[in-house]
Write an enzyme that holds these catalytic residues in place. Structure first.
Site, PDB file in Angstrom:
ATOM      1  N   CYS A 143     -19.502 -12.254  -7.005  1.00 37.99           N
ATOM      2  CA  CYS A 143     -20.000 -12.128  -5.626  1.00 37.99           C
ATOM      3  C   CYS A 143     -19.685 -10.740  -5.057  1.00 37.99           C
ATOM      4  O   CYS A 143     -20.567 -10.057  -4.528  1.00 37.99           O
ATOM      5  CB  CYS A 143     -19.424 -13.236  -4.761  1.00 37.99           C
ATOM      6  SG  CYS A 143     -17.650 -13.496  -4.956  1.00 37.99           S
TER       7      CYS A 143
HETATM    8  N1  LIG Z   1     -17.451 -19.630  -4.936  1.00 35.32           N
HETATM    9  C1  LIG Z   1     -18.098 -18.471  -4.999  1.00 35.32           C
HETATM   10  O1  LIG Z   1     -18.378 -17.824  -3.972  1.00 35.32           O
HETATM   11  C2  LIG Z   1     -18.526 -17.909  -6.323  1.00 35.32           C
HETATM   12  C3  LIG Z   1     -19.316 -16.745  -6.330  1.00 35.32           C
HETATM   13  C4  LIG Z   1     -19.719 -16.203  -7.562  1.00 35.32           C
HETATM   14  C5  LIG Z   1     -19.331 -16.814  -8.732  1.00 35.32           C
HETATM   15  N2  LIG Z   1     -18.535 -17.934  -8.701  1.00 35.32           N
HETATM   16  C6  LIG Z   1     -18.156 -18.525  -9.985  1.00 35.32           C
HETATM   17  O2  LIG Z   1     -18.895 -19.729 -10.151  1.00 35.32           O
HETATM   18  C7  LIG Z   1     -18.113 -20.679 -10.868  1.00 35.32           C
HETATM   19  C8  LIG Z   1     -18.010 -21.956 -10.013  1.00 35.32           C
HETATM   20  O3  LIG Z   1     -17.412 -21.616  -8.773  1.00 35.32           O
HETATM   21  P1  LIG Z   1     -17.221 -22.671  -7.594  1.00 35.32           P
HETATM   22  O4  LIG Z   1     -16.768 -21.895  -6.412  1.00 35.32           O
HETATM   23  O5  LIG Z   1     -18.413 -23.552  -7.491  1.00 35.32           O
HETATM   24  O6  LIG Z   1     -15.965 -23.492  -8.191  1.00 35.32           O
HETATM   25  P2  LIG Z   1     -15.421 -24.938  -7.763  1.00 35.32           P
HETATM   26  O7  LIG Z   1     -15.878 -25.244  -6.372  1.00 35.32           O
HETATM   27  O8  LIG Z   1     -13.978 -24.940  -8.078  1.00 35.32           O
HETATM   28  O9  LIG Z   1     -16.176 -25.937  -8.774  1.00 35.32           O
HETATM   29  C9  LIG Z   1     -15.934 -25.894 -10.162  1.00 35.32           C
HETATM   30  C10 LIG Z   1     -16.788 -26.939 -10.852  1.00 35.32           C
HETATM   31  O10 LIG Z   1     -16.562 -26.862 -12.262  1.00 35.32           O
HETATM   32  C11 LIG Z   1     -16.169 -28.145 -12.754  1.00 35.32           C
HETATM   33  N3  LIG Z   1     -15.229 -27.888 -13.858  1.00 35.32           N
HETATM   34  C12 LIG Z   1     -13.985 -27.333 -13.795  1.00 35.32           C
HETATM   35  N4  LIG Z   1     -13.459 -27.196 -15.029  1.00 35.32           N
HETATM   36  C13 LIG Z   1     -14.392 -27.681 -15.894  1.00 35.32           C
HETATM   37  C14 LIG Z   1     -14.452 -27.823 -17.310  1.00 35.32           C
HETATM   38  N5  LIG Z   1     -13.431 -27.431 -18.097  1.00 35.32           N
HETATM   39  N6  LIG Z   1     -15.556 -28.371 -17.855  1.00 35.32           N
HETATM   40  C15 LIG Z   1     -16.589 -28.797 -17.076  1.00 35.32           C
HETATM   41  N7  LIG Z   1     -16.607 -28.691 -15.738  1.00 35.32           N
HETATM   42  C16 LIG Z   1     -15.510 -28.135 -15.157  1.00 35.32           C
HETATM   43  C17 LIG Z   1     -15.576 -28.880 -11.567  1.00 35.32           C
HETATM   44  O11 LIG Z   1     -15.722 -30.275 -11.665  1.00 35.32           O
HETATM   45  P3  LIG Z   1     -14.757 -31.207 -12.563  1.00 35.32           P
HETATM   46  O12 LIG Z   1     -13.431 -30.520 -12.627  1.00 35.32           O
HETATM   47  O13 LIG Z   1     -14.739 -32.520 -11.844  1.00 35.32           O
HETATM   48  O14 LIG Z   1     -15.459 -31.295 -13.899  1.00 35.32           O
HETATM   49  C18 LIG Z   1     -16.476 -28.369 -10.424  1.00 35.32           C
HETATM   50  O15 LIG Z   1     -17.668 -29.098 -10.390  1.00 35.32           O
HETATM   51  C19 LIG Z   1     -16.749 -20.014 -11.113  1.00 35.32           C
HETATM   52  O16 LIG Z   1     -16.730 -19.445 -12.397  1.00 35.32           O
HETATM   53  C20 LIG Z   1     -16.694 -18.934 -10.037  1.00 35.32           C
HETATM   54  O17 LIG Z   1     -15.869 -17.854 -10.399  1.00 35.32           O
HETATM   55  C21 LIG Z   1     -18.149 -18.509  -7.524  1.00 35.32           C
END
Ligand SMILES: NC(=O)c1ccc[n+]([C@@H]2O[C@H](COP(=O)([O-])OP(=O)(O)OC[C@H]3O[C@@H](n4cnc5c(N)ncnc54)[C@H](OP(=O)(O)O)[C@@H]3O)[C@@H](O)[C@H]2O)c1
Length: 328
Positions: A143
């Site tokens: 981001c």
């Molecule tokens: N938030 C932002 O603004 C943003 C911006 C750019 C990029 N990102 C990237 O996008 C990705 C997701 O971010 P987010 O903010 O949506 O994170 P989040 O809110 O913490 O959600 C993470 C998701 O991944 C799942 N998960 C975690 N470990 C897992 C595994 N080993 N296998 C399968 N599923 C798994 C979780 O569900 P379960 O644990 O129940 O499976 C949850 O659905 C990250 O890599 C983050 O760095 C985020």
């Protein structure tokens, strides 16, 4: 086209489903979560009640029959799914950091071993569109690097130093509760963090080099008491002075055909919920200040991921992304 979202209980997974509701060619048919398996999608994302009737399943790539997958999982989790998706020829956009950097830089930056490395185009759509068009697997950018690169790209090759000073909303840290994102530490407060060593600096340096810049890049993020948005102030220090007119011409030339980059006063409220990046520049000679605003969950994550899918699949680049910013 059937879409699966691995990691759909998180913030970016939730926003992928929200935005894809309005896509003319894609339908989300599979949402996964290990912790929420069996529960309905709208029990975790109540904003989607009445709009999405799916339930969470456990992520199992060998069972997937989707045409396209978004990996919305943390770094290191993505690499455990990416290889099999690639082998099965399922197109994919990975929102994590696992494929954004060369293997050695990734391992040094993230302090982990990459167990399934391959090269993937860096999905900053406005800068890498030709590579993305031919790709089966795209690494969606971070981001902060998205807002930073779009703010500085037109001037990067003329700069000797670029200092990115960014302010982000709390959803950037994902859904896991921590001391950093708990209400009493965020509300009515403002702080800098990882002053000199945030992981996203590696991507910022990579993009500057891609644009032919030899600039030294520096980055300090700050945590704002808001849910969404990143405002980046880029201080671009030039070898030779540029007038306001010359500077604006460079930005107009680079972005004149880019629907999602608007050259206007950037504010978080002006882009919230949308895929826009608003940018404005002001020159004082050898220092140009460029400010950008994005929604970290949309242009900084899920919206750009859909933009990448559209480019990879030959769809209209704006399909599913015509949501207007939510203002005020
Ligand atoms: N938030 C932002 O603004 C943003 C911006 C750019 C990029 N990102 C990237 O996008 C990705 C997701 O971010 P987010 O903010 O949506 O994170 P989040 O809110 O913490 O959600 C993470 C998701 O991944 C799942 N998960 C975690 N470990 C897992 C595994 N080993 N296998 C399968 N599923 C798994 C979780 O569900 P379960 O644990 O129940 O499976 C949850 O659905 C990250 O890599 C983050 O760095 C985020």
């Amino acid at each position: 086209m059937d879409i699966a979202i691995i990691g759909a209980s998180g913030y970016t997974g939730g926003d992928l489903v929200r935005l894809l509701l309005c896509h003319s060619k894609a339908e989300v048919t599979c949402v996964t979560s290990r912790k929420e398996e069996g529960k309905t999608f709208d029990s975790v994302h109540p904003n989607m009640s009445g709009l999405c009737s799916l339930s969470f399943t456990n992520p199992d790539v060998s069972d997937l029959d989707s045409d396209f997958v978004f990996l919305a999982v943390p770094h290191t989790a993505a690499m455990s799914y990416a290889g099999e998706l690639k082998e099965r020829g399922i197109k994919c956009v990975d929102l994590s950091a696992d494929y954004r950097l060369p293997k050695d830089v990734y391992e040094k930056t993230y302090g982990v071993t990459h167990t399934n490395y391959f090269k993937a185009p860096y999905g900053l759509c406005e800068l890498h569109r030709d590579e993305i068009k031919r790709a089966e697997f795209v690494a969606n950018p971070g981001c902060f690097p998205t807002g930073a690169a779009l703010a500085s790209a037109p001037l990067a090759k003329f700069a000797h130093t670029i200092i990115y000073d960014s302010k982000t909303g709390v959803s950037g840290a994902g859904t896991s509760p921590s001391a950093t994102n708990q209400y009493t530490n965020v509300a009515d407060n403002f702080t800098a963090y990882k002053w000199t060593a945030h992981r996203h600096l590696s991507e910022m340096k990579q993009e500057a080099a891609f644009l032919g810049s030899k600039a030294n890049c520096h980055f300090t993020p700050h945590l704002l008491p808001v849910n969404r948005g990143i405002l980046t102030t880029a201080h671009i220090l030039l070898d030779e002075p540029l007038s306001q007119e010359e500077t604006e011409k460079l930005y107009n030339d680079m972005y004149k055909d880019e629907f999602f980059v608007r050259l206007q006063n950037p504010t978080l409220g002006g882009v919230r919920g949308s895929n826009f990046c608003d940018v404005k520049v002001e020159s004082e000679g050898t220092r140009v200040v460029a400010v950008s605003a994005i929604d970290n969950l949309v242009k900084g994550a899920s919206g750009q991921a859909i933009q990448n899918m559209n480019i990879m699949c030959g769809f209209k680049e704006t399909d599913g992304l015509m949501t207007a910013p939510l203002y005020p």
